[in-house]
Scaffold this motif. Structure first.
Motif, mmCIF file in Angstrom:
data_model
loop_
_atom_site.group_PDB
_atom_site.id
_atom_site.type_symbol
_atom_site.label_atom_id
_atom_site.label_comp_id
_atom_site.label_asym_id
_atom_site.label_seq_id
_atom_site.Cartn_x
_atom_site.Cartn_y
_atom_site.Cartn_z
ATOM 1 N N ALA A 24 0.834 -1.210 0.000
ATOM 2 C CA ALA A 24 0.000 0.000 0.000
ATOM 3 C C ALA A 24 0.871 1.262 0.000
ATOM 4 C CB ALA A 24 -0.919 -0.003 1.216
ATOM 5 N N THR A 25 1.965 1.251 0.745
ATOM 6 C CA THR A 25 2.869 2.404 0.781
ATOM 7 C C THR A 25 3.491 2.648 -0.587
ATOM 8 O OG1 THR A 25 3.354 1.950 3.110
ATOM 9 C CG2 THR A 25 4.916 3.352 1.929
ATOM 10 N N THR A 28 0.941 3.980 -3.080
ATOM 11 C CA THR A 28 0.610 5.372 -2.784
ATOM 12 C C THR A 28 1.716 6.310 -3.254
ATOM 13 O OG1 THR A 28 -0.653 4.645 -0.867
ATOM 14 C CG2 THR A 28 -0.029 6.966 -0.947
ATOM 15 N N ALA A 31 1.689 6.537 -7.046
ATOM 16 C CA ALA A 31 0.598 7.405 -7.523
ATOM 17 C C ALA A 31 0.940 8.872 -7.299
ATOM 18 C CB ALA A 31 -0.700 7.047 -6.811
ATOM 19 N N LEU A 32 1.577 9.183 -6.179
ATOM 20 C CA LEU A 32 1.974 10.561 -5.919
ATOM 21 C C LEU A 32 3.017 11.036 -6.930
ATOM 22 C CD1 LEU A 32 1.851 13.105 -4.172
ATOM 23 C CD2 LEU A 32 3.512 12.034 -2.642
ATOM 24 N N TRP A 59 10.221 8.067 -0.109
ATOM 25 C CA TRP A 59 9.826 6.725 -0.539
ATOM 26 C C TRP A 59 10.980 5.749 -0.338
ATOM 27 C CZ3 TRP A 59 7.875 5.764 -6.234
ATOM 28 C CH2 TRP A 59 7.347 4.489 -6.348
#
Length: 173
Positions: A24-25, A28, A31-32, A59
């Motif tokens: 999930a990280t 995310t 997508a960012l 990240w």
């Protein structure tokens, strides 16, 4: 898809990095990065380049930290396995003494020791105090009876401030 979200919800309350949480990280942050690239293309603003670099650094740092936590957990599990393997078989409780019994036995064999005497102040007269502290005697003299200060311990900061203000009044004249 529903199981992923339920696993994600449960992984939030599980200590350490779980695979579901890492997925999930990463999704995310990916997508960012896409959103920042689109905004850079649309506005040609250098701000989105800076934000993209910051996002990429964060990240990478999160993934590095998660890897280090996993390595540390594996090392701790290995230590626990070695400790369990090296642990001698348990002896029946009748044959061995507990730590409390051993401590009580060693204390009883040494005899009773009294703790060191506390610091005691004994007033022998109005003029002197004798302070007894672990075998040493110290004499402290008090102020004379006729002085304006009285006993040394009775001098307060208020009295000192009054003397200071008197001295200042004398300088002004």
């Amino acid at each position: 898809m529903a199981s992923f979200f339920s696993d994600l919800w449960e992984s939030v309350f599980t200590p350490g990095p779980t695979p579901t949480l890492l997925i999930a990280t990463n999704v995310t942050f990916g997508a960012l990065q896409i959103v920042l690239a689109v905004l850079l293309y649309a506005t040609y603003s250098v701000h989105f380049v800076v934000l993209s670099v910051l996002c990429g650094g964060l990240w990478g740092a999160i993934n590095w930290f998660a890897q280090e936590l996993m390595v540390h957990q594996e090392q701790e599990e290995e230590k626990e396995r070695r400790a369990l393997a090296a642990k001698p078989p348990a002896v029946s409780s009748e044959d061995s003494e507990t730590e409390v019994e051993e401590a009580a036995t060693s204390t009883a064999s040494l005899g009773k020791r009294e703790p060191p005497a506390p610091k005691v102040v004994v007033a022998t007269s109005l003029e002197t105090d004798v302070e007894a502290s672990q075998g040493e005697l110290k004499h402290r003299l008090q102020a004379e009876e006729g002085s304006s200060q009285g006993l040394k311990s009775s001098v307060s900061t208020e009295d000192e401030w009054e003397r200071v203000s008197e001295n200042e009044d004398g300088k002004d004249k």
